[in-house]
Design a protein around this motif. Structure first.
Motif, short mmCIF file in Angstrom:
data_model
loop_
_atom_site.label_atom_id
_atom_site.label_comp_id
_atom_site.label_asym_id
_atom_site.label_seq_id
_atom_site.Cartn_x
_atom_site.Cartn_y
_atom_site.Cartn_z
N ALA A 132 4.00 12.09 -67.48
CA ALA A 132 4.06 12.24 -66.03
C ALA A 132 2.80 12.91 -65.51
CB ALA A 132 5.30 13.04 -65.63
N ALA A 133 2.29 13.90 -66.24
CA ALA A 133 1.07 14.58 -65.82
C ALA A 133 -0.12 13.61 -65.81
CB ALA A 133 0.80 15.75 -66.76
N ARG A 138 -3.89 10.06 -62.80
CA ARG A 138 -4.35 8.68 -62.57
C ARG A 138 -4.27 8.34 -61.08
NH1 ARG A 138 0.28 5.07 -64.25
NH2 ARG A 138 0.99 6.00 -62.29
N ASP A 139 -3.14 8.65 -60.46
CA ASP A 139 -2.93 8.29 -59.07
C ASP A 139 -3.82 9.11 -58.13
OD1 ASP A 139 -1.04 6.52 -59.98
OD2 ASP A 139 0.68 7.78 -59.45
N PRO A 159 5.85 9.31 -61.25
CA PRO A 159 6.53 10.59 -61.00
C PRO A 159 6.15 11.15 -59.65
CG PRO A 159 4.63 10.95 -62.40
CD PRO A 159 4.74 9.46 -62.21
N PRO A 160 7.00 11.98 -59.06
CA PRO A 160 6.63 12.64 -57.79
C PRO A 160 5.51 13.64 -58.02
CG PRO A 160 8.66 13.57 -58.67
CD PRO A 160 8.34 12.39 -59.53
N LEU A 161 4.77 13.91 -56.95
CA LEU A 161 3.70 14.89 -57.05
C LEU A 161 4.26 16.27 -57.39
CD1 LEU A 161 1.45 14.06 -53.97
CD2 LEU A 161 1.02 13.47 -56.35
N GLU A 215 -0.19 17.94 -55.28
CA GLU A 215 -0.06 18.03 -53.83
C GLU A 215 -1.30 18.70 -53.25
OE1 GLU A 215 3.49 20.05 -52.81
OE2 GLU A 215 4.83 18.39 -53.33
N TYR A 216 -1.75 19.76 -53.92
CA TYR A 216 -2.96 20.45 -53.47
C TYR A 216 -4.17 19.53 -53.57
CZ TYR A 216 -6.97 23.56 -53.50
OH TYR A 216 -8.21 24.13 -53.24
#
Length: 261
Positions: free
Chosen positions: A46-47, A52-53, A96-98, A103-104
């Motif tokens: 997930a990390a 990547r995103d 996965p969600p941020l 988010e930062y």
């Protein structure tokens, strides 16, 4: 600006924070205290997907051509990292969600800030996090997974060097002049409590001893070592050598923000 000096200053100034962010407690938190193979691979994958995103988004809207190419290349590296983790665990979450870290990062639009946070700060922390993953798999006798994360960690460390080089480029192009690195205001000659922006829950008390060294005490009362302010600043313990064979230990869950592989 000398990017290499910036990286060295970050390592020195934030030595205590980096040690704590890379502790085994972060892995406990990232897996919801389920220290099992699938949970660890889920967290690690997930990390990589989040990274990547983030770099993919930056590559689409970055105005500096050199930085844009770098972000695109690192997005490809993180995409490959995710795929390599998924080979060992096909059910790794792909979208996965941020988390707090990303988010930062997602909110940054200044080129130099993106390079500093994304190509220096994040991989410095990620390297410490990956060491805990390596330790876990070594302790489990899972040699293939341990070797995988050794390789991913080496490639993550390379990103820091690329970040230092890119800082030189983007800061020169923005007309930034070289200046000595300043110490954060939290390092004081008198006892103080400081919370650094971007480090949630990282407040610590720093008091100066008779020897002139500033003592660092965590909020939980733990001894964070000592720091000597001034031009020839030095940090003294407690430091733990990076090694892969240290037995994994459970502890109090850390903030989930502290595990951005």
């Amino acid at each position: 600006m000398d990017g290499t000096d910036v990286v060295a200053a970050v390592r020195e100034e934030c030595a205590t924070e980096l040690d704590r962010l890379g502790s085994e407690k972060a892995l406990v938190a990232a897996t919801d205290a389920v220290l099992e193979r699938d949970a660890v691979l889920d967290a690690a994958g997930a990390a990589e997907a989040r990274a990547r995103d983030t770099f993919s988004r930056w590559a689409t809207d970055e105005t500096d051509a050199t930085a844009r190419h770098a972000f695109d290349a690192i997005a490809g590296t993180e995409r490959e990292h995710f795929e390599r983790v998924a080979e060992h665990h096909p059910t790794t979450p792909e979208d996965p969600p941020l988390d707090g870290v990303h988010e930062y990062l997602d909110g940054l639009d200044d080129t130099a800030a993106r390079v500093g946070a994304g190509l220096v700060g994040r991989p410095l922390v990620s390297s410490r996090s990956m060491l805990q993953v390596i330790n876990f798999f070594v302790n489990e006798g899972a040699n293939a997974e341990a070797d995988l994360f050794r390789a991913l960690r080496a490639e993550t460390d390379d990103i820091v060097e690329r970040g230092a080089e890119l800082l030189d480029s983007v800061c020169d192009s923005e007309g930034t002049t070289s200046a000595p690195a300043r110490r954060p205001s939290g390092w004081s000659r008198s006892p103080t409590t400081s919370t650094r922006p971007g480090w949630r829950g990282s407040a610590s008390t720093r008091s100066r001893s008779a020897s002139g060294r500033a003592r660092v005490t965590g909020r939980d009362g733990s001894d964070g070592g000592s720091y000597r302010p001034g031009p020839s600043a030095t940090y003294a313990g407690p430091r733990r050598a990076d090694r892969d064979d240290r037995p994994g230990r459970r502890g109090r869950p850390a903030d989930r923000l502290l595990f951005p592989l």
